[in-house]
Design an enzyme around this catalytic site. Structure first.
Site, mmCIF file in Angstrom:
data_model
loop_
_atom_site.group_PDB
_atom_site.id
_atom_site.type_symbol
_atom_site.label_atom_id
_atom_site.label_comp_id
_atom_site.label_asym_id
_atom_site.label_seq_id
_atom_site.Cartn_x
_atom_site.Cartn_y
_atom_site.Cartn_z
ATOM 1 N N ARG A 184 0.688 -1.097 -0.048
ATOM 2 C CA ARG A 184 0.016 0.015 -0.153
ATOM 3 C C ARG A 184 0.912 1.198 0.118
ATOM 4 O O ARG A 184 1.841 1.412 0.735
ATOM 5 C CB ARG A 184 -0.907 0.005 1.182
ATOM 6 C CG ARG A 184 -1.714 1.231 1.217
ATOM 7 C CD ARG A 184 -2.552 1.388 2.687
ATOM 8 N NE ARG A 184 -3.247 2.497 2.518
ATOM 9 C CZ ARG A 184 -3.082 3.384 3.785
ATOM 10 N NH1 ARG A 184 -2.602 3.057 5.028
ATOM 11 N NH2 ARG A 184 -3.509 4.555 3.702
ATOM 12 N N HIS A 238 -2.982 10.955 0.974
ATOM 13 C CA HIS A 238 -2.239 10.490 2.229
ATOM 14 C C HIS A 238 -1.559 11.911 2.678
ATOM 15 O O HIS A 238 -0.384 12.193 2.952
ATOM 16 C CB HIS A 238 -1.401 9.422 2.215
ATOM 17 C CG HIS A 238 -1.197 8.783 3.339
ATOM 18 N ND1 HIS A 238 -1.057 7.624 3.793
ATOM 19 C CD2 HIS A 238 -0.702 9.367 4.690
ATOM 20 C CE1 HIS A 238 -0.748 7.227 4.843
ATOM 21 N NE2 HIS A 238 -0.579 8.194 5.655
ATOM 22 N N GLU A 295 -7.329 8.293 6.530
ATOM 23 C CA GLU A 295 -7.780 8.850 7.870
ATOM 24 C C GLU A 295 -8.179 10.372 7.952
ATOM 25 O O GLU A 295 -7.204 11.253 8.264
ATOM 26 C CB GLU A 295 -6.302 9.036 8.682
ATOM 27 C CG GLU A 295 -5.986 7.368 8.826
ATOM 28 C CD GLU A 295 -4.774 7.573 9.851
ATOM 29 O OE1 GLU A 295 -4.361 8.506 10.381
ATOM 30 O OE2 GLU A 295 -4.304 6.298 10.301
ATOM 31 N N ASN A 339 -7.306 1.479 10.083
ATOM 32 C CA ASN A 339 -6.148 1.717 10.785
ATOM 33 C C ASN A 339 -6.148 1.614 12.023
ATOM 34 O O ASN A 339 -7.224 2.529 12.652
ATOM 35 C CB ASN A 339 -5.555 3.206 10.347
ATOM 36 C CG ASN A 339 -5.043 3.281 8.798
ATOM 37 O OD1 ASN A 339 -5.084 2.149 7.924
ATOM 38 N ND2 ASN A 339 -4.397 4.583 8.317
ATOM 39 N N TYR A 351 -4.102 1.546 15.991
ATOM 40 C CA TYR A 351 -2.787 1.632 17.017
ATOM 41 C C TYR A 351 -2.859 1.499 18.494
ATOM 42 O O TYR A 351 -2.036 0.893 19.051
ATOM 43 C CB TYR A 351 -2.108 2.800 16.518
ATOM 44 C CG TYR A 351 -1.368 3.073 15.153
ATOM 45 C CD1 TYR A 351 -0.275 2.466 14.859
ATOM 46 C CD2 TYR A 351 -2.430 3.389 14.155
ATOM 47 C CE1 TYR A 351 0.356 2.602 13.488
ATOM 48 C CE2 TYR A 351 -1.812 3.877 12.805
ATOM 49 C CZ TYR A 351 -0.525 3.196 12.522
ATOM 50 O OH TYR A 351 0.181 3.085 11.156
ATOM 51 N N GLU A 398 -3.422 -0.366 8.222
ATOM 52 C CA GLU A 398 -2.178 -0.043 8.847
ATOM 53 C C GLU A 398 -2.313 -0.271 10.501
ATOM 54 O O GLU A 398 -3.481 -0.442 11.015
ATOM 55 C CB GLU A 398 -2.202 1.513 9.291
ATOM 56 C CG GLU A 398 -1.559 2.314 7.983
ATOM 57 C CD GLU A 398 -1.571 3.940 8.165
ATOM 58 O OE1 GLU A 398 -1.207 4.206 9.277
ATOM 59 O OE2 GLU A 398 -1.570 4.383 7.078
#
Ligand code: GAL
Length: 528
Positions: free
Chosen positions: A105, A150, A195, A337, A339, A403
């Site tokens: 990606r 992005h 995002e 995504n 985290y 991600e």
């Protein structure tokens, strides 16, 4: 409270934290493999790795501008050279081959294609570059997944107001259209935006990212409004003009932390955690995956706050019925995504901003391991809960994890290469993905490790390294070296998960995470 009392409390809490795991969060490691057609990927983005900021006709983008102004980025780092991947993409592909990923990606720098953001400025050299990259990937049997946006908006469009100006809907569509036309015959997987939350909150809310605007109660919402409409328009362009011949898939990538109620038996905490999820993920996912409109709880909260301020309308713009119809259903999969996780409890805030409109407060459990980024605590079980949330709220979509990864700050190259903490992170988080698939029946079809390389970590510069490969940013040749985590991921991909080679005796092997206790909770309350 006197110091000795605090000390006693800390001691008791520490002891009890060791003894009493949180219900539902202490999890056993799950041995097993992923479904046969599950795929493995890694990711980067244009500004973070390419460098070559002023070559072959590229126009300025907002990150060029933002970095070139001193004081915006840690150490005044810039992406002028970054990993020099514009020139070294062949080397990057070798690293991917070695890892064994089936997909890669990456994102397109809009200002290489349209230097001033508009189609009038079309630059063939930009297309040529990405076509070479796509060809080289395919020659190595790596499937490209392209992100169109992005975060590196052409500066000329920012000069018109950026994402608060709705004329960007048309400009983004022109750019997307050209990319589908030129690269669509060779590329099957597209993401419109990466995002949007971060674009609109860090870029237009708190000003911690380019373009550095601080209008947290107004522009943040306008930015999101324009991006959702831009996504929908580009999705329809693909759907009506290209899908029949190109037969690809297109979606958006949304980021979400998991928001866990601080005290799951307190209905106010549960409601606050849900509000926080709706303000973060629901803000974008609800319009696209549910009904073309923002979540009710979010609309009501912003409206009520706006009225309390004495305004005559909500600070959050609203969609027309026609727009809702245009937005609803603009997805071929759910790009996610993830985290980290936070604990949430209600809080009445005095001011008006996206953060405070939601009347919730984030808390981080001090027992959660740190990473190289202050915002990123290591909480693997949050990913499994988030995946179930996506399934329960947005239909049983195919989920592509676009991600997931962790940063480490290291003083020496040797330290950086011995990244056991990153191995632990990947092992823990990827295992939660396996549980989501095998135990919760969530339809996750792919996993993407962020990132292939150490790279320009936005306003944190090069200090926070997320790569599976170390990059020496002091060396003009930007040499790459595989970290221990790259070897780990390579083996994991080869094994297609975590096969139990012990004949079952490892079943008790544990990943006890998220430990807490009644006293731990008291301690948290005291210090937050
Ligand atoms: C994401 C972003 C990436 C990368 C990563 C680590 O929000 O899409 O570009 O920076 O975070 O912070």
């Amino acid at each position: 409270m006197r110091l000795s009392q605090v000390g006693a409390c800390v001691l008791l809490a520490v002891v009890s934290i060791q003894l009493v795991p949180c219900k539902g969060q202490a999890t056993e490691f799950l041995f097993g493999t992923f479904p046969d057609n599950f795929w493995w990927s890694t990711a980067t983005s244009s500004y973070q790795i390419e460098g070559a900021w002023n070559v072959s006709g590229k126009g300025l983008n907002i990150w060029d501008t933002y970095c070139h102004v001193g004081g915006n980025v840690n150490n005044n780092d810039t992406g002028d050279v970054a990993c020099d991947s514009y020139n070294k993409y062949d080397e990057d592909i070798k690293l991917m081959k070695e890892l064994g990923v089936s997909h890669y990606r990456f994102s397109i720098s809009w200002a290489r294609i349209f230097p001033d953001g508009t189609k009038a400025s079309y630059n063939q050299a930009g297309i040529d570059h990405y076509e070479k990259l796509v060809d080289a990937l395919k020659a190595n049997d790596i499937i490209p997944m392209i992100t169109l946006y992005h975060w590196d908006l052409p500066q000329a469009l920012q000069d018109m107001g950026g994402w608060t100006n709705e004329s960007l809907i048309g400009h983004f569509n022109d750019y997307a259209d050209v990319m589908f036309e030129k690269l669509g015959p060779k590329v099957d997987l597209w993401l419109t935006f990466n995002e949007p939350f971060v674009v609109c909150w860090l870029g237009y809310g708190v000003g911690a990212h380019a373009p550095g605007i601080k209008e947290a109660g107004t522009s943040t919402y306008e930015c999101a409004h324009t991006i959702i409409k831009s996504h929908a328009k580009a999705w329809h362009t693909y759907d009506t003009k290209y899908r029949a011949t190109q037969k690809g898939k297109i979606g958006i990538t949304l980021d979400s932390d998991w928001k866990e109620a601080f005290n799951a038996s307190n209905p106010d905490d549960v409601a606050a955690a849900d509000r926080a999820m709706q303000f973060k993920l629901g803000w974008f996912a609800h319009p696209i995956f549910v009904n073309g409109d923002y979540p009710e709880v979010m609309k009501a909260a912003v409206y009520n706050k706006s009225m309390a301020q004495g305004l005559d309308a909500s600070r959050q713009p609203s969609f027309t019925e026609a727009e809702k119809q245009e937005i609803k259903g603009t997805h071929d999969f759910f790009g996610l995504n993830h985290y980290t996780t936070q604990l949430i409890e209600p809080r009445d805030w005095e001011f008006e901003s996206w953060e405070q409109d939601q009347e919730a407060k984030e808390i981080r459990d001090p027992s959660w391991p740190d990473s190289g980024s202050d915002w990123l605590k290591v909480v693997p079980w949050g990913l499994r809960k988030l995946l179930s949330f996506v399934k329960d709220n947005y239909g049983n979509q195919e989920i592509i994890i676009t991600e997931n990864g962790v940063s480490i700050q290291s003083n020496t190259k040797e330290d950086a290469l011995n990244d056991q903490a990153r191995i632990d992170y990947y092992r823990g988080y990827i295992n939660e993905v396996l549980k989501a698939i095998r135990l919760d029946n969530v339809n996750v079809i792919a996993y993407t490790a962020w990132s292939l390389l150490d790279n320009f970590e936005w306003s944190r510069g090069y200090a926070e390294r997320f790569g599976l490969h170390y990059v020496d940013f002091d060396d003009p040749a930007r040499p790459r070296t595989a970290k221990e985590s790259a070897k780990y991921i390579k083996q994991l991909i080869k094994d297609h998960g975590f096969p139990d080679t012990s004949g079952g005796s490892k079943k008790q092997g544990s990943a006890i995470v998220g430990l807490c206790s009644v006293l731990g909770v008291i301690l948290l309350k005291l210090f937050n």
